[in-house]
Design a protein around this motif. Sequence first.
Motif, PDB file in Angstrom:
ATOM      1  N   ASP A 114       0.852  -1.168  -0.307  1.00 53.99           N
ATOM      2  CA  ASP A 114      -0.216  -0.339   0.192  1.00 53.99           C
ATOM      3  C   ASP A 114       0.842   1.501  -0.166  1.00 53.99           C
ATOM      4  OD1 ASP A 114      -1.912  -1.912   0.554  1.00 53.99           O
ATOM      5  OD2 ASP A 114      -2.610  -1.683   2.705  1.00 53.99           O
ATOM      6  N   GLN A 115       1.598   1.114   0.390  1.00 49.22           N
ATOM      7  CA  GLN A 115       2.919   2.385   1.029  1.00 49.22           C
ATOM      8  C   GLN A 115       3.484   2.521  -0.745  1.00 49.22           C
ATOM      9  OE1 GLN A 115       5.763   2.232   3.878  1.00 49.22           O
ATOM     10  NE2 GLN A 115       6.690   4.158   3.369  1.00 49.22           N
ATOM     11  N   ALA A 116       3.831   1.982  -0.946  1.00 45.27           N
ATOM     12  CA  ALA A 116       4.771   1.300  -2.635  1.00 45.27           C
ATOM     13  C   ALA A 116       3.247   2.265  -3.095  1.00 45.27           C
ATOM     14  CB  ALA A 116       5.455   0.421  -2.933  1.00 45.27           C
ATOM     15  N   GLN A 117       2.109   2.099  -3.196  1.00 48.45           N
ATOM     16  CA  GLN A 117       1.485   2.878  -4.794  1.00 48.45           C
ATOM     17  C   GLN A 117       1.028   3.649  -4.422  1.00 48.45           C
ATOM     18  OE1 GLN A 117      -2.233  -0.736  -3.411  1.00 48.45           O
ATOM     19  NE2 GLN A 117      -1.439  -2.075  -5.331  1.00 48.45           N
ATOM     20  N   LEU A 165       9.786   7.981 -11.114  1.00 50.74           N
ATOM     21  CA  LEU A 165       8.472   7.391 -10.942  1.00 50.74           C
ATOM     22  C   LEU A 165       8.421   5.775 -11.617  1.00 50.74           C
ATOM     23  CD1 LEU A 165       5.399   6.787 -12.180  1.00 50.74           C
ATOM     24  CD2 LEU A 165       5.579   7.292 -14.008  1.00 50.74           C
ATOM     25  N   GLU A 166       9.291   5.731 -11.972  1.00 54.40           N
ATOM     26  CA  GLU A 166      10.183   4.570 -12.977  1.00 54.40           C
ATOM     27  C   GLU A 166      10.051   3.485 -11.416  1.00 54.40           C
ATOM     28  OE1 GLU A 166      12.984   4.743 -15.595  1.00 54.40           O
ATOM     29  OE2 GLU A 166      11.407   5.133 -17.350  1.00 54.40           O
ATOM     30  N   ALA A 167      10.897   4.434 -10.539  1.00 51.87           N
ATOM     31  CA  ALA A 167      11.728   3.868  -9.245  1.00 51.87           C
ATOM     32  C   ALA A 167      10.463   3.527  -7.753  1.00 51.87           C
ATOM     33  CB  ALA A 167      13.038   4.750  -8.367  1.00 51.87           C
ATOM     34  N   ALA A 168       9.693   4.667  -8.792  1.00 53.75           N
ATOM     35  CA  ALA A 168       8.752   3.833  -7.340  1.00 53.75           C
ATOM     36  C   ALA A 168       7.923   3.331  -7.807  1.00 53.75           C
ATOM     37  CB  ALA A 168       7.311   5.491  -7.501  1.00 53.75           C
ATOM     38  N   GLU A 169       7.450   2.498  -9.244  1.00 55.76           N
ATOM     39  CA  GLU A 169       7.166   1.416 -10.199  1.00 55.76           C
ATOM     40  C   GLU A 169       8.043   0.429  -9.628  1.00 55.76           C
ATOM     41  OE1 GLU A 169       6.913   1.950 -13.709  1.00 55.76           O
ATOM     42  OE2 GLU A 169       5.183   2.794 -13.910  1.00 55.76           O
ATOM     43  N   ALA A 170       8.952   0.331  -9.566  1.00 51.20           N
ATOM     44  CA  ALA A 170       9.726  -1.245  -8.959  1.00 51.20           C
ATOM     45  C   ALA A 170       9.777  -0.933  -7.644  1.00 51.20           C
ATOM     46  CB  ALA A 170      11.764  -0.824  -9.344  1.00 51.20           C
ATOM     47  N   SER A 171       9.738  -0.128  -6.528  1.00 48.09           N
ATOM     48  CA  SER A 171       9.181  -0.818  -5.082  1.00 48.09           C
ATOM     49  C   SER A 171       8.557  -1.387  -5.180  1.00 48.09           C
ATOM     50  CB  SER A 171       8.835   0.940  -4.504  1.00 48.09           C
ATOM     51  OG  SER A 171      10.833   1.391  -4.795  1.00 48.09           O
ATOM     52  N   LEU A 172       7.527  -0.530  -6.068  1.00 47.83           N
ATOM     53  CA  LEU A 172       5.982  -1.348  -5.681  1.00 47.83           C
ATOM     54  C   LEU A 172       6.163  -3.077  -6.005  1.00 47.83           C
ATOM     55  CD1 LEU A 172       2.705  -1.308  -5.596  1.00 47.83           C
ATOM     56  CD2 LEU A 172       2.362  -0.282  -7.788  1.00 47.83           C
ATOM     57  N   ASP A 173       6.449  -2.917  -7.100  1.00 50.54           N
ATOM     58  CA  ASP A 173       6.725  -4.378  -7.939  1.00 50.54           C
ATOM     59  C   ASP A 173       7.395  -5.697  -6.519  1.00 50.54           C
ATOM     60  OD1 ASP A 173       5.405  -3.774 -10.091  1.00 50.54           O
ATOM     61  OD2 ASP A 173       7.377  -4.097 -11.368  1.00 50.54           O
TER      62      ASP A 173
END
Length: 409
Positions: A114-117, A165-173
């Motif tokens: 949830d935090q990563a999202q 944004l790409e780093a945030a998406e990687a963290s979410l993955d």
Amino acid sequence: MTSTPIFFSSARRRTLGYTAASLASVALLLTAGCGKKEVAAPPAPPTVEVVTVTQKDVPIYEEWIGSLDGDVNAVIRPQVTGYLIKQTYTEGDWVKKGQLLFQIDPRPFQAAVDQAQGLRAQQGALYQTAKANLKRVKPLAAKNALSQKDLDDTTGAELSAKASLEAAEASLDTAKLNLSFTRITSPIAGIAGIAKAQIGDLLSPSMPTELTTVSTVDPIKVYINISEREYLVLARAIQAEGTRPERIPLQLILVDGSTYPHAGRFSVLDRQVDTTTGTFKGAALFPNPDRLLRPGQYGRIRATMAIEKGALLVPQRAVTEIQGKYLLAVVGADNKVAIRPVTVGNRIGSDWIIASGLQAGEKVIAEGTQKVKDGSTVNPQPFAAAAPADGKAAAPGEKPAAPAPESKG
């Protein structure tokens, strides 16, 4: 007191005379008999047990002790740190590929998702803003309404926002992947072992023991160690037959002495000799549709190397070895013994192949050779074999199981 003489009648005196004469005759006969020797009866010929030489086609094979193992053994370990809250499989039972085995508490990992999202949504908004700014600046810069520095700064901001944004998406993955690791599933279909963790244990990737192991058992693998001598025999047999190792028929003899009903095949032979044991490590595969065989069992692997056509077989105990020569006691039709030198071949179970010096149908002494010598007469009786031949070829030069030296009389 005066004694009175006793008088006998003439008839009485004649009777006494005849009695005395008879006793004298008996004494004379006894004296004559004691002076003569009794004639001893000839000794009976010794009783021996004989066996008729049989002739048949005999398989020659090599044999090794093997240990059974799964064809694939998947060691199940946790990939994230967390508390075990559920075990969802039956120990020792068959599990499917992808079946849930253990469940780690997912709540901390769901919170990380949830935090990563939220971070991804924030970085997505910043990127959209930066992209919109760049879209407005480019036409102005083209008309020289803005300096080149303003264009460069706006372009850099857009690229930075995109990278964030790409780093945030990687963290979410990553957060989602860790959440999925809380569900520990089987990567293969097979038999699952006993669990080595209990509900409430804190699991981690660095824990010293695995959670359990899942093994595929159809086919099942049997590991063997092949000596250099056996390897050379095997390799030469393969070259002579022009076949491949996996085409050599294999049998598996279980610990209770029964023969496993499914034939196996060679699977792999290591590239080199193990210097500590002087052996090659090899493996064979056997079908196991009923899952009768399990990892950790032991058995004997038999490889049929050749077929000895028309082999003459005698019990090993019938063969006598003296100073490197092999002898058999052959009983003729007249029950007389002939000590005959022979040439031996492979040992086949409790029997020995006779390469030369013997004919099919002849009778040889299997029990009692120590009682006889060449030319003696015997009383032959049928030999009761202890066990049938099992087809195992012995190493060259191996001695008889129970040698019986020739009697010297």
